[in-house]
Scaffold this active site. Structure first.
Site, short mmCIF file in Angstrom:
data_model
loop_
_atom_site.label_atom_id
_atom_site.label_comp_id
_atom_site.label_asym_id
_atom_site.label_seq_id
_atom_site.Cartn_x
_atom_site.Cartn_y
_atom_site.Cartn_z
N HIS A 1 -0.16 -0.95 7.82
CA HIS A 1 -1.11 0.09 8.22
C HIS A 1 -2.12 0.42 7.11
O HIS A 1 -3.09 1.15 7.37
CB HIS A 1 -0.37 1.40 8.56
CG HIS A 1 0.39 1.36 9.83
ND1 HIS A 1 1.65 0.79 9.92
CD2 HIS A 1 0.10 1.83 11.07
CE1 HIS A 1 2.09 0.92 11.16
NE2 HIS A 1 1.18 1.55 11.88
N ALA A 2 -1.94 -0.08 5.90
CA ALA A 2 -2.81 0.29 4.78
C ALA A 2 -4.29 -0.03 5.00
O ALA A 2 -5.13 0.69 4.46
CB ALA A 2 -2.31 -0.35 3.48
#
Length: 187
Positions: free
Chosen positions: A113-114
């Site tokens: 998700h970064a």
């Protein structure tokens, strides 16, 4: 002597980072003799999660975002998790910190998700990258060329999909951090 001797790597994270996406790359970076600093919004400790509901270990914060200077580091690692990127993408100082690495051409690595942080930092347009599949539409809407591969490298920007990709991700981040500044890396 590791490949990353004399290299300082910043790891930007907040509560709710995915445990393995911070601990496994940090261990590998240290095995390659890098100096690694955990940077977060506040001093003290940040807590990991496994998945999106199980809180796990705590990790010591080395510096706050206010104390950290991107010019002191050779590369940036952004672990994923559901909560961690959502917290950091709302923090203007965190976004400035991330963008500074791109402006200086320094390698940046983001997993899972970064890349949501990268969207908010406005550094994905025209770049090829990957992420967890369910944020692919967000990346495409921000102008990125999203592909479903275990690891993607685009001029010093290294991305992977999930913890299952960590072996390939770790190999590539070591390689890119060792190479240093990339002329094609830009904000």
């Amino acid at each position: 002597m590791g490949q990353l001797t004399h290299r300082k790597i910043a790891v930007l994270a907040a509560d709710g980072f995915e445990e393995s996406e911070l601990t496994v790359p940090v261990q590998r970076l240290k095995e390659e003799n890098a100096t690694v600093h955990i940077i977060s919004e506040e001093s003290g400790k940040i807590q990991a999660m496994k998945g999106d509901k199980d809180w796990t270990i705590e990790v010591d914060v080395d510096k706050t975002i206010a104390e950290a200077d991107a010019s002191d580091y050779h590369g940036l690692l952004l672990p994923g998790g559901v909560l961690n990127p959502d917290t950091l993408r709302k923090n203007e100082d965190a976004l400035k910190f991330v963008k500074a690495f791109f402006e200086a051409g320094k390698p940046v690595a983001a997993i899972c998700h970064a890349p949501q942080i990268l969207i908010s930092a406005e550094v994905v347009e025209g770049r090829q990258l990957t992420s967890i599949p369910h944020i692919s539409i967000d990346l495409k809407n921000a102008g990125a060329n999203w592909v479903d591969e275990e690891v993607v490298v685009d001029q010093g920007l290294v991305t992977s999909r999930s913890p299952k990709d960590l072996p390939a991700f770790c190999d590539k981040i070591v390689e890119e951090f060792a190479e240093g500044v990339h002329s094609g890396q830009h904000a």
